[in-house]
Design a protein around this motif. Structure first.
Motif, PDB file in Angstrom:
ATOM      1  N   ASP A   1       0.824  -1.207   0.000  1.00 31.74           N
ATOM      2  CA  ASP A   1       0.000   0.000   0.000  1.00 31.74           C
ATOM      3  C   ASP A   1       0.860   1.259   0.000  1.00 31.74           C
ATOM      4  OD1 ASP A   1      -2.333  -1.438  -0.050  1.00 31.74           O
ATOM      5  OD2 ASP A   1      -2.761  -1.229   2.095  1.00 31.74           O
ATOM      6  N   ALA A   2       1.944   1.244   0.779  1.00 37.75           N
ATOM      7  CA  ALA A   2       2.827   2.405   0.845  1.00 37.75           C
ATOM      8  C   ALA A   2       3.467   2.682  -0.519  1.00 37.75           C
ATOM      9  CB  ALA A   2       3.903   2.190   1.908  1.00 37.75           C
ATOM     10  N   CYS A   3       3.937   1.628  -1.174  1.00 36.12           N
ATOM     11  CA  CYS A   3       4.579   1.802  -2.490  1.00 36.12           C
ATOM     12  C   CYS A   3       3.581   2.302  -3.527  1.00 36.12           C
ATOM     13  CB  CYS A   3       5.204   0.487  -2.940  1.00 36.12           C
ATOM     14  SG  CYS A   3       6.688   0.014  -2.000  1.00 36.12           S
ATOM     15  N   ASP A   4       2.348   1.798  -3.494  1.00 34.81           N
ATOM     16  CA  ASP A   4       1.319   2.268  -4.421  1.00 34.81           C
ATOM     17  C   ASP A   4       1.053   3.755  -4.233  1.00 34.81           C
ATOM     18  OD1 ASP A   4       1.004  -0.201  -5.584  1.00 34.81           O
ATOM     19  OD2 ASP A   4      -0.791  -0.738  -4.436  1.00 34.81           O
ATOM     20  N   LEU A   5       0.985   4.176  -2.984  1.00 36.76           N
ATOM     21  CA  LEU A   5       0.702   5.582  -2.694  1.00 36.76           C
ATOM     22  C   LEU A   5       1.853   6.478  -3.127  1.00 36.76           C
ATOM     23  CD1 LEU A   5      -1.320   7.531  -1.532  1.00 36.76           C
ATOM     24  CD2 LEU A   5      -0.441   7.027   0.765  1.00 36.76           C
ATOM     25  N   ILE A   6       3.072   6.049  -2.886  1.00 40.32           N
ATOM     26  CA  ILE A   6       4.235   6.831  -3.306  1.00 40.32           C
ATOM     27  C   ILE A   6       4.293   6.946  -4.821  1.00 40.32           C
ATOM     28  CG2 ILE A   6       6.764   6.816  -3.401  1.00 40.32           C
ATOM     29  CD1 ILE A   6       6.691   5.648  -0.538  1.00 40.32           C
ATOM     30  N   ARG A   7       3.981   5.861  -5.528  1.00 41.48           N
ATOM     31  CA  ARG A   7       3.947   5.920  -6.999  1.00 41.48           C
ATOM     32  C   ARG A   7       2.893   6.920  -7.487  1.00 41.48           C
ATOM     33  NH1 ARG A   7       5.318   0.324  -6.856  1.00 41.48           N
ATOM     34  NH2 ARG A   7       3.129  -0.262  -6.569  1.00 41.48           N
ATOM     35  N   THR A   8       1.756   6.939  -6.826  1.00 40.71           N
ATOM     36  CA  THR A   8       0.702   7.882  -7.199  1.00 40.71           C
ATOM     37  C   THR A   8       1.168   9.325  -7.031  1.00 40.71           C
ATOM     38  OG1 THR A   8      -1.048   6.329  -6.596  1.00 40.71           O
ATOM     39  CG2 THR A   8      -1.639   8.658  -6.679  1.00 40.71           C
ATOM     40  N   ILE A   9       1.796   9.611  -5.913  1.00 38.21           N
ATOM     41  CA  ILE A   9       2.271  10.973  -5.653  1.00 38.21           C
ATOM     42  C   ILE A   9       3.369  11.357  -6.642  1.00 38.21           C
ATOM     43  CG2 ILE A   9       3.513  12.404  -3.986  1.00 38.21           C
ATOM     44  CD1 ILE A   9       1.962  10.914  -1.803  1.00 38.21           C
ATOM     45  N   ASN A  10       4.266  10.452  -6.932  1.00 36.23           N
ATOM     46  CA  ASN A  10       5.306  10.745  -7.923  1.00 36.23           C
ATOM     47  C   ASN A  10       4.687  11.057  -9.284  1.00 36.23           C
ATOM     48  OD1 ASN A  10       7.468  10.488  -6.173  1.00 36.23           O
ATOM     49  ND2 ASN A  10       7.768   8.303  -6.600  1.00 36.23           N
ATOM     50  N   GLY A  11       3.591  10.388  -9.606  1.00 40.55           N
ATOM     51  CA  GLY A  11       2.900  10.672 -10.864  1.00 40.55           C
ATOM     52  C   GLY A  11       2.279  12.057 -10.869  1.00 40.55           C
ATOM     53  N   VAL A  12       1.672  12.440  -9.739  1.00 50.89           N
ATOM     54  CA  VAL A  12       1.066  13.770  -9.629  1.00 50.89           C
ATOM     55  C   VAL A  12       2.122  14.856  -9.773  1.00 50.89           C
ATOM     56  CG1 VAL A  12      -0.113  15.348  -8.041  1.00 50.89           C
ATOM     57  CG2 VAL A  12      -0.876  12.966  -8.233  1.00 50.89           C
ATOM     58  N   HIS A  13       3.305  14.624  -9.237  1.00 53.26           N
ATOM     59  CA  HIS A  13       4.361  15.632  -9.264  1.00 53.26           C
ATOM     60  C   HIS A  13       4.808  15.988 -10.683  1.00 53.26           C
ATOM     61  CE1 HIS A  13       5.834  15.034  -4.827  1.00 53.26           C
ATOM     62  NE2 HIS A  13       4.712  15.719  -4.928  1.00 53.26           N
ATOM     63  N   ARG A  14       4.558  15.120 -11.646  1.00 53.99           N
ATOM     64  CA  ARG A  14       4.991  15.406 -13.023  1.00 53.99           C
ATOM     65  C   ARG A  14       4.363  16.677 -13.578  1.00 53.99           C
ATOM     66  NH1 ARG A  14       3.684   9.708 -13.859  1.00 53.99           N
ATOM     67  NH2 ARG A  14       5.568   8.447 -13.665  1.00 53.99           N
ATOM     68  N   SER A  15       3.173  16.998 -13.121  1.00 58.51           N
ATOM     69  CA  SER A  15       2.472  18.169 -13.657  1.00 58.51           C
ATOM     70  C   SER A  15       2.636  19.415 -12.785  1.00 58.51           C
ATOM     71  CB  SER A  15       0.971  17.865 -13.800  1.00 58.51           C
ATOM     72  OG  SER A  15       0.396  17.573 -12.528  1.00 58.51           O
ATOM     73  N   VAL A  16       3.364  19.286 -11.674  1.00 60.71           N
ATOM     74  CA  VAL A  16       3.535  20.430 -10.771  1.00 60.71           C
ATOM     75  C   VAL A  16       4.786  21.205 -11.177  1.00 60.71           C
ATOM     76  CG1 VAL A  16       3.769  21.173  -8.371  1.00 60.71           C
ATOM     77  CG2 VAL A  16       2.377  19.175  -8.932  1.00 60.71           C
ATOM     78  N   VAL A  17       4.626  22.075 -12.147  1.00 59.98           N
ATOM     79  CA  VAL A  17       5.708  22.922 -12.659  1.00 59.98           C
ATOM     80  C   VAL A  17       5.171  24.338 -12.818  1.00 59.98           C
ATOM     81  CG1 VAL A  17       6.899  21.034 -13.848  1.00 59.98           C
ATOM     82  CG2 VAL A  17       5.137  22.340 -15.043  1.00 59.98           C
ATOM     83  N   GLY A  18       6.087  25.312 -12.827  1.00 56.26           N
ATOM     84  CA  GLY A  18       5.666  26.700 -12.995  1.00 56.26           C
ATOM     85  C   GLY A  18       6.788  27.640 -12.618  1.00 56.26           C
ATOM     86  N   VAL A  19       6.430  28.885 -12.283  1.00 55.11           N
ATOM     87  CA  VAL A  19       7.412  29.878 -11.848  1.00 55.11           C
ATOM     88  C   VAL A  19       6.895  30.535 -10.576  1.00 55.11           C
ATOM     89  CG1 VAL A  19       8.318  30.319 -14.167  1.00 55.11           C
ATOM     90  CG2 VAL A  19       6.375  31.657 -13.316  1.00 55.11           C
ATOM     91  N   ASP A  20       7.831  30.998  -9.740  1.00 55.97           N
ATOM     92  CA  ASP A  20       7.426  31.660  -8.499  1.00 55.97           C
ATOM     93  C   ASP A  20       7.188  33.149  -8.744  1.00 55.97           C
ATOM     94  OD1 ASP A  20       9.903  32.875  -8.653  1.00 55.97           O
ATOM     95  OD2 ASP A  20      10.592  32.211  -6.676  1.00 55.97           O
ATOM     96  N   HIS A  21       6.979  33.920  -7.677  1.00 56.28           N
ATOM     97  CA  HIS A  21       6.642  35.337  -7.810  1.00 56.28           C
ATOM     98  C   HIS A  21       7.761  36.167  -8.418  1.00 56.28           C
ATOM     99  CE1 HIS A  21       8.949  35.181  -4.114  1.00 56.28           C
ATOM    100  NE2 HIS A  21       8.982  36.493  -4.042  1.00 56.28           N
TER     101      HIS A  21
END
Length: 309
Positions: A132-152
């Protein structure tokens, strides 16, 4: 024939009435404690808290940690209620990490949902099965792929950046360990503090961080090493205002939340309180902040113990 009640009989009857009343009062208090504990647990773990608890703690499967391990002692303690706030405040001081949260998180629109997902992650990776822990970590790593941008300031960020992931890990683990030191049920020896940092490193590495600390001394050095990169960005100050001044809690929750709020602030490094424009504690007293925080954690521990009994 007239029956006269003796002093002994009257005393016995009075004692019986008093005992019955005491038992009734005790039962009412226990019931109220349990009800409040269930409400708190549902706030933190969601409406399906019982099912989640069954899955995480009681499902069949191999686990990374044993109940007596340092990571279970810390992450299972009521001090985590203050520690979660401390970690959010501390993490907010990295402008790139905070920009990612501000741009891609729904912490304002659904703060309880975010809290429940975070607590679920910590519980699963600490107490749940390895699968269960590994499945959850894989899910979060997948979500992180789209978390990009620029700061203020226009600087780019990417949630997969190992350096940023290391900051999030270091700030989180430091906050958890410090709040446990201040408010935990039991003291950890220096060896157990090192064990906690080492046992926590696994999740940080699996999420993509590199060169994570494995001792308490390394953890302190890692936190201080990020100081040149930290600042009180507009997003950090906005998060501080939301977390501390306008929390999404009802009037019944506010008294205990206020105690936890002071405890969370007191646990921050002094330089972090300065960056976030926070006082050292109520009436400027850091010691009073710690006492208030300890009271809040003890209160929550008391009501949650009734649920676990």
């Amino acid at each position: 024939m007239t029956h006269t009640t003796s002093f002994g009989e009257a005393g016995f009857q009075m004692t019986t009435v008093t005992t019955t009343a005491s038992r009734a009062l005790s039962g009412a208090v226990t019931g109220a404690r349990r009800q409040v504990g269930l409400v708190v647990r549902s706030r933190i773990a969601g409406d399906d808290a019982a099912a989640g608890r069954q899955r995480i703690w009681h499902s069949e499967g191999e686990r990374w940690n044993d109940p007596g391990d340092a990571i279970c002692r810390v992450n299972g303690d009521a001090s985590m209620f203050a520690a979660g706030l401390t970690a959010l405040l501390l993490q907010s001081l990295h402008p790139l990490a905070m920009a990612g949260v501000a741009d891609h998180s729904d912490y304002r629109g659904d703060p309880w949902g975010r809290l429940q997902r975070t607590s679920g992650f910590i519980a699963t990776t600490t107490f749940g099965t390895i699968a269960d822990a590994c499945d959850l970590i894989r899910t979060i790593n997948g979500v992180h792929r789209s978390v990009v941008g620029v700061d203020h300031r226009g600087r780019p960020y990417d949630a997969r950046d190992p350096h940023l992931l290391r900051w999030v890990h270091v700030a989180e683990i430091w906050s958890f360990l410090e709040c446990h030191r201040l408010y935990g049920r039991e003291r950890l020896s220096p060896g157990l503090r090192d064990d906690y940092v080492r046992q926590s490193a696994r999740t940080g590495l699996m999420l993509g961080a590199r060169d994570v600390p494995t001792t308490a001394r390394e953890l302190d050095r890692a936190l201080e090493g990020y100081l040149p990169e930290l600042e009180s960005s507009p997003a950090a100050l906005d998060a501080r205002h939301f977390i501390l001044d306008e929390p999404p809690v009802g009037w019944t929750d506010k008294p205990v939340y206020t105690l936890l709020r002071h405890g969370a602030v007191a646990a921050l490094p002094r330089w972090a309180r300065g960056m976030l424009e926070l006082p050292d504690g109520p009436r400027g007293s850091h010691r009073l902040g710690v006492v208030v925080g300890r009271t809040g954690v003890a209160t929550l521990r008391w009501v949650l113990d009734a649920v676990d009994d």
